[in-house]
Design a protein around this motif. Structure first.
Motif, PDB file in Angstrom:
ATOM      1  N   THR A  17      39.402  31.203  41.523  1.00  0.00           N
ATOM      2  CA  THR A  17      39.294  32.201  40.461  1.00  0.00           C
ATOM      3  C   THR A  17      39.513  33.617  40.962  1.00  0.00           C
ATOM      4  N   SER A  18      39.582  33.816  42.270  1.00  0.00           N
ATOM      5  CA  SER A  18      39.758  35.169  42.780  1.00  0.00           C
ATOM      6  C   SER A  18      41.142  35.724  42.459  1.00  0.00           C
ATOM      7  N   GLN A  19      42.101  34.865  42.159  1.00  0.00           N
ATOM      8  CA  GLN A  19      43.449  35.318  41.865  1.00  0.00           C
ATOM      9  C   GLN A  19      43.817  35.152  40.392  1.00  0.00           C
ATOM     10  N   VAL A  20      42.867  34.816  39.541  1.00  0.00           N
ATOM     11  CA  VAL A  20      43.149  34.639  38.122  1.00  0.00           C
ATOM     12  C   VAL A  20      43.371  36.002  37.489  1.00  0.00           C
ATOM     13  N   PRO A  21      44.478  36.187  36.780  1.00  0.00           N
ATOM     14  CA  PRO A  21      44.768  37.487  36.171  1.00  0.00           C
ATOM     15  C   PRO A  21      43.834  37.788  35.005  1.00  0.00           C
ATOM     16  N   VAL A  37      52.782  30.914  38.899  1.00  0.00           N
ATOM     17  CA  VAL A  37      53.069  30.137  40.103  1.00  0.00           C
ATOM     18  C   VAL A  37      52.758  30.993  41.321  1.00  0.00           C
ATOM     19  N   VAL A  38      52.417  30.340  42.411  1.00  0.00           N
ATOM     20  CA  VAL A  38      52.147  31.047  43.662  1.00  0.00           C
ATOM     21  C   VAL A  38      53.392  30.950  44.536  1.00  0.00           C
ATOM     22  N   VAL A  39      53.938  32.116  44.890  1.00  0.00           N
ATOM     23  CA  VAL A  39      55.107  32.186  45.763  1.00  0.00           C
ATOM     24  C   VAL A  39      54.751  33.114  46.915  1.00  0.00           C
ATOM     25  N   ASP A  40      54.769  32.578  48.118  1.00  0.00           N
ATOM     26  CA  ASP A  40      54.417  33.339  49.316  1.00  0.00           C
ATOM     27  C   ASP A  40      53.081  34.053  49.169  1.00  0.00           C
ATOM     28  N   GLY A  41      52.114  33.389  48.536  1.00  0.00           N
ATOM     29  CA  GLY A  41      50.776  33.934  48.397  1.00  0.00           C
ATOM     30  C   GLY A  41      50.592  34.891  47.223  1.00  0.00           C
ATOM     31  N   ASP A  42      51.660  35.171  46.470  1.00  0.00           N
ATOM     32  CA  ASP A  42      51.571  36.066  45.314  1.00  0.00           C
ATOM     33  C   ASP A  42      51.707  35.275  44.019  1.00  0.00           C
ATOM     34  N   LEU A  43      50.918  35.666  43.015  1.00  0.00           N
ATOM     35  CA  LEU A  43      51.054  35.059  41.698  1.00  0.00           C
ATOM     36  C   LEU A  43      52.256  35.670  40.986  1.00  0.00           C
ATOM     37  N   LYS A  44      53.056  34.811  40.360  1.00  0.00           N
ATOM     38  CA  LYS A  44      54.229  35.290  39.644  1.00  0.00           C
ATOM     39  C   LYS A  44      54.321  34.609  38.292  1.00  0.00           C
ATOM     40  N   ALA A  45      54.850  35.356  37.321  1.00  0.00           N
ATOM     41  CA  ALA A  45      55.110  34.814  36.000  1.00  0.00           C
ATOM     42  C   ALA A  45      56.511  34.226  36.000  1.00  0.00           C
ATOM     43  N   VAL A  46      56.703  33.146  35.231  1.00  0.00           N
ATOM     44  CA  VAL A  46      58.001  32.486  35.166  1.00  0.00           C
ATOM     45  C   VAL A  46      58.590  32.686  33.772  1.00  0.00           C
ATOM     46  N   CYS A  47      59.777  33.268  33.727  1.00  0.00           N
ATOM     47  CA  CYS A  47      60.478  33.512  32.472  1.00  0.00           C
ATOM     48  C   CYS A  47      60.836  32.181  31.814  1.00  0.00           C
ATOM     49  N   LYS A  48      60.556  32.051  30.516  1.00  0.00           N
ATOM     50  CA  LYS A  48      60.862  30.824  29.791  1.00  0.00           C
ATOM     51  C   LYS A  48      62.360  30.618  29.614  1.00  0.00           C
ATOM     52  N   TYR A  49      63.140  31.667  29.702  1.00  0.00           N
ATOM     53  CA  TYR A  49      64.565  31.576  29.418  1.00  0.00           C
ATOM     54  C   TYR A  49      65.405  31.288  30.657  1.00  0.00           C
ATOM     55  N   GLY A  51      63.930  31.174  34.058  1.00  0.00           N
ATOM     56  CA  GLY A  51      63.150  30.655  35.177  1.00  0.00           C
ATOM     57  C   GLY A  51      62.882  31.683  36.268  1.00  0.00           C
ATOM     58  N   GLY A  52      63.258  32.936  36.016  1.00  0.00           N
ATOM     59  CA  GLY A  52      63.011  33.994  36.990  1.00  0.00           C
ATOM     60  C   GLY A  52      61.524  34.177  37.237  1.00  0.00           C
ATOM     61  N   GLN A  53      61.172  34.524  38.463  1.00  0.00           N
ATOM     62  CA  GLN A  53      59.770  34.702  38.838  1.00  0.00           C
ATOM     63  C   GLN A  53      59.522  36.178  39.112  1.00  0.00           C
ATOM     64  N   LEU A  54      58.542  36.754  38.397  1.00  0.00           N
ATOM     65  CA  LEU A  54      58.266  38.176  38.515  1.00  0.00           C
ATOM     66  C   LEU A  54      56.808  38.425  38.876  1.00  0.00           C
ATOM     67  N   HIS A  55      56.591  39.471  39.683  1.00  0.00           N
ATOM     68  CA  HIS A  55      55.237  39.873  40.062  1.00  0.00           C
ATOM     69  C   HIS A  55      54.470  40.353  38.837  1.00  0.00           C
ATOM     70  N   THR A  56      53.171  40.077  38.830  1.00  0.00           N
ATOM     71  CA  THR A  56      52.307  40.549  37.752  1.00  0.00           C
ATOM     72  C   THR A  56      51.143  41.361  38.293  1.00  0.00           C
ATOM     73  N   LYS A  57      51.148  41.614  39.580  1.00  0.00           N
ATOM     74  CA  LYS A  57      50.013  42.252  40.238  1.00  0.00           C
ATOM     75  C   LYS A  57      49.693  43.628  39.670  1.00  0.00           C
ATOM     76  N   PHE A  58      50.711  44.376  39.273  1.00  0.00           N
ATOM     77  CA  PHE A  58      50.502  45.740  38.820  1.00  0.00           C
ATOM     78  C   PHE A  58      50.696  45.917  37.319  1.00  0.00           C
ATOM     79  N   GLY A  59      50.649  44.843  36.563  1.00  0.00           N
ATOM     80  CA  GLY A  59      50.776  44.948  35.117  1.00  0.00           C
ATOM     81  C   GLY A  59      52.001  44.233  34.583  1.00  0.00           C
ATOM     82  N   THR A  60      52.364  44.584  33.362  1.00  0.00           N
ATOM     83  CA  THR A  60      53.424  43.857  32.677  1.00  0.00           C
ATOM     84  C   THR A  60      54.725  44.639  32.539  1.00  0.00           C
TER      85      THR A  60
END
Length: 96
Positions: A17-21, A37-49, A51-60
């Motif tokens: 739970t320490s990494q739950v947004p 998804v976790v990629v190299d220790g970072d949580l990333k959002a996956v685009c539905k269209y 499949g791109g993976q984007l960081h969410t650490k600093f917001g949207t």
């Protein structure tokens, strides 16, 4: 009945739970998969269209930019609705 098994479970739950947004309030999340998804220790959002993976650490903001400008797989009608909703939200937040 070992208490160490229970404490290990609690420890692993803390780690999970320490990494739950934070709660997803932004409408942009409608365009991304529910689970991050976790990629190299970072949580990333996956685009539905695309499949791109984007960081969410600093917001949207990177998620919004991807849908508005970068995603080549999104249908034009969907992108136009998204941009229209963004403009409405900007006007609401700017008005005093």
């Amino acid at each position: 009945m070992s208490t160490s098994g229970g404490s290990e479970s609690a420890d692993s739950m803390d780690e999970d739970t320490s990494q739950v947004p934070h709660a997803r309030r932004s409408k942009v999340w409608e365009h991304y998969e529910v689970d991050l998804v976790v990629v190299d220790g970072d949580l990333k959002a996956v685009c539905k269209y695309c499949g791109g993976q984007l960081h969410t650490k600093f917001g949207t903001s990177s998620l919004r930019t991807h849908i508005a400008e970068a995603c080549r797989s999104i249908q034009d009608a969907c992108r136009k609705r998204f941009l229209l909703n963004m403009k409405k939200n900007i006007r609401r937040s700017v008005c005093v």
